[in-house]
Design a protein around this motif. Structure first.
Motif, short mmCIF file in Angstrom:
data_model
loop_
_atom_site.label_atom_id
_atom_site.label_comp_id
_atom_site.label_asym_id
_atom_site.label_seq_id
_atom_site.Cartn_x
_atom_site.Cartn_y
_atom_site.Cartn_z
N THR A 60 0.84 -1.20 0.00
CA THR A 60 0.00 0.00 0.00
C THR A 60 0.88 1.25 0.00
N LYS A 61 1.95 1.22 0.75
CA LYS A 61 2.88 2.36 0.81
C LYS A 61 3.48 2.64 -0.55
N TRP A 62 3.88 1.57 -1.26
CA TRP A 62 4.49 1.74 -2.60
C TRP A 62 3.48 2.36 -3.55
N VAL A 63 2.25 1.85 -3.54
CA VAL A 63 1.22 2.33 -4.46
C VAL A 63 0.90 3.81 -4.20
N ARG A 64 0.82 4.18 -2.95
CA ARG A 64 0.52 5.59 -2.63
C ARG A 64 1.67 6.51 -3.04
N ALA A 65 2.90 6.03 -2.88
CA ALA A 65 4.04 6.84 -3.31
C ALA A 65 4.04 7.00 -4.82
N PHE A 66 3.70 5.93 -5.53
CA PHE A 66 3.64 5.99 -7.00
C PHE A 66 2.55 6.96 -7.44
N HIS A 67 1.37 6.85 -6.82
CA HIS A 67 0.26 7.73 -7.19
C HIS A 67 0.58 9.19 -6.91
N ALA A 68 1.23 9.46 -5.78
CA ALA A 68 1.59 10.84 -5.43
C ALA A 68 2.56 11.42 -6.45
N GLN A 69 3.54 10.62 -6.88
CA GLN A 69 4.51 11.10 -7.87
C GLN A 69 3.86 11.31 -9.22
N ALA A 70 2.97 10.39 -9.61
CA ALA A 70 2.28 10.54 -10.90
C ALA A 70 1.42 11.79 -10.90
N HIS A 80 -3.86 9.82 -15.04
CA HIS A 80 -4.27 8.52 -15.58
C HIS A 80 -3.37 7.40 -15.06
N LEU A 81 -2.08 7.68 -15.03
CA LEU A 81 -1.11 6.66 -14.62
C LEU A 81 -1.24 6.36 -13.12
N GLY A 82 -1.37 7.40 -12.32
CA GLY A 82 -1.54 7.19 -10.90
C GLY A 82 -2.82 6.43 -10.59
N ALA A 83 -3.88 6.75 -11.34
CA ALA A 83 -5.17 6.11 -11.12
C ALA A 83 -5.15 4.64 -11.51
N ILE A 84 -4.47 4.31 -12.61
CA ILE A 84 -4.46 2.91 -13.04
C ILE A 84 -3.66 2.05 -12.06
N CYS A 85 -2.66 2.66 -11.44
CA CYS A 85 -1.88 1.94 -10.42
C CYS A 85 -2.77 1.60 -9.22
N LEU A 86 -3.50 2.58 -8.72
CA LEU A 86 -4.41 2.35 -7.60
C LEU A 86 -5.49 1.33 -7.99
N PHE A 87 -5.99 1.46 -9.22
CA PHE A 87 -7.06 0.58 -9.70
C PHE A 87 -6.60 -0.87 -9.74
N MET A 88 -5.41 -1.12 -10.30
CA MET A 88 -4.92 -2.49 -10.40
C MET A 88 -4.65 -3.09 -9.02
N VAL A 102 8.14 7.21 -13.53
CA VAL A 102 7.50 7.67 -12.29
C VAL A 102 8.09 6.94 -11.09
N ALA A 103 8.29 5.63 -11.23
CA ALA A 103 8.88 4.85 -10.13
C ALA A 103 10.28 5.37 -9.80
N LEU A 104 11.03 5.73 -10.84
CA LEU A 104 12.39 6.24 -10.65
C LEU A 104 12.36 7.58 -9.91
N ARG A 105 11.48 8.48 -10.33
CA ARG A 105 11.41 9.80 -9.71
C ARG A 105 10.85 9.72 -8.28
N ALA A 106 10.02 8.72 -8.03
CA ALA A 106 9.46 8.55 -6.69
C ALA A 106 10.45 7.90 -5.74
N ASN A 107 11.58 7.46 -6.29
CA ASN A 107 12.63 6.81 -5.50
C ASN A 107 12.10 5.56 -4.79
N ILE A 108 11.32 4.77 -5.54
CA ILE A 108 10.79 3.51 -5.01
C ILE A 108 11.27 2.37 -5.90
N GLU A 109 11.15 1.16 -5.41
CA GLU A 109 11.63 -0.01 -6.16
C GLU A 109 10.93 -0.08 -7.52
#
Length: 334
Positions: A154-164, A171-179, A257-264
């Motif tokens: 959940t932490k990873w997904v929220r970080a990804f959505h925040a960066q997107a 659209h990209l942040g939303a599809i991540c949360l959706f999946m 987005v994952a790179l800029r969010a500094n997440i795996e």
């Protein structure tokens, strides 16, 4: 080898192979001379069936046609049919099918060779065998050692959505949360249109077309509903919700987005993986996780998506002592 007779108790039996077809049975007699005659008749019928029966001159093209006419899946068959063409079925050996897998998909790995060549080719031939056209075939699968995917959290997904969202990619942040919330595969998520989504009821219909068409209705948690509502759109019924025509079209933006969010740097499919893992960790039974995530077989969830907790102190929970979950130990398939 040709047919031979052997004695079992007082009765004679026959066994052997005729043109690759294994034959075995009872002559139903204790008289050796009669048993020899029965064996010869069985052998003669087998050869006549080979030369004059329905399987005489049978080609792979006919095998695939019969397979499709029976309502079987057409998945991967087009490429296989183009490869085998009118090759006689009697010429097909197991090793030929294994070599064909590497030729058709030279850059693929063992699971792909098994799934897209060996399994469907063997299934088509054995379907013809069930019709009495040819002998059955058994093909040794390539040993698999698939890459184990790390599930998102959940932490990873929220970080990804925040960066997107920060990158103006709603659209990209939303599809991540959706999946993550629905366990939708990336291809399924890309196909979702506004006609499939009811934000008021917090529901979305997800379609899967292969290997057999089916659909399911998934619940949308409030955080996902909010993300979908913030997507700029005219909400036309036939409009794609996330704006990505195919799964490959979001790969580059996803990785950035994952790179800029500094997440795996996890893949979109890790969201489906994360759904199962997180739901299991929160105590939901496997059957519920499978139904809510669109798995038809609950054992798949355990075999593929369950992870053991490394922290040995988890047994403290038996006595009501708090347990801190640490890293997970990835399960690999043998």
């Amino acid at each position: 080898m040709p047919l031979e007779i052997f004695r079992r108790g007082k009765v004679w039996h026959y066994r052997g192979t005729i043109n690759g077809r294994r034959l075995r049975g009872s002559t139903k007699t204790a008289d050796r001379k009669i048993a020899e005659r029965v064996k010869a008749e069985v052998e003669a019928r087998a050869w006549q069936r080979h030369f004059d029966g329905p399987g005489a001159g049978l080609t792979m093209a006919q095998v695939f046609t019969a397979y499709l006419d029976a309502g079987k899946s057409d998945r991967f068959l087009l490429k296989l049919a183009a490869h085998w063409k009118d090759t006689p079925v009697e010429d097909i050996q197991a090793e030929m099918i294994r070599r064909a897998a590497k030729k058709l998909y030279p850059s693929a790995n063992e699971p792909t060779w098994n799934r897209q060549v060996i399994k469907p080719t063997q299934a088509a031939i054995n379907h013809a065998a069930d019709l009495g056209w040819c002998p059955r075939i058994s093909v040794k699968r390539f040993p698999e050692n698939p890459e184990v995917k790390t599930p998102v959290t959940t932490k990873w997904v929220r970080a990804f959505h925040a960066q997107a969202t920060k990158d103006d990619l709603p659209h990209l942040g939303a599809i991540c949360l959706f999946m993550f919330a629905t366990a939708a595969r990336v291809g399924e998520a890309c196909r979702v249109t506004w006609a499939d989504v009811d934000l008021h009821s917090a529901m979305a219909t997800i379609y899967l077309f292969k290997p057999k068409p089916w659909s399911r209705v998934a619940h949308l948690p409030p955080e996902v509903v909010a993300a979908l509502a913030n997507i700029p759109s005219n909400r036309k019924k036939d409009e794609l919700v996330f704006g990505y025509a195919v799964r490959g079209s979001l790969r580059c933006a996803w990785n950035n987005v994952a790179l800029r969010a500094n997440i795996e740097p996890l893949t979109p499919h890790c969201c489906r993986h994360g759904f199962a893992t997180e739901m299991l960790r929160k105590g939901f039974d496997v059957k519920t996780v499978a139904e809510r995530g669109g798995w038809r077989d609950a054992t798949t969830v355990l075999r593929t998506y369950a992870h053991a907790i490394e922290d040995k102190t988890v047994t403290n929970a038996l006595f009501g002592t708090p347990v801190t979950q640490r890293k997970t130990k990835k399960r690999t398939k043998n």
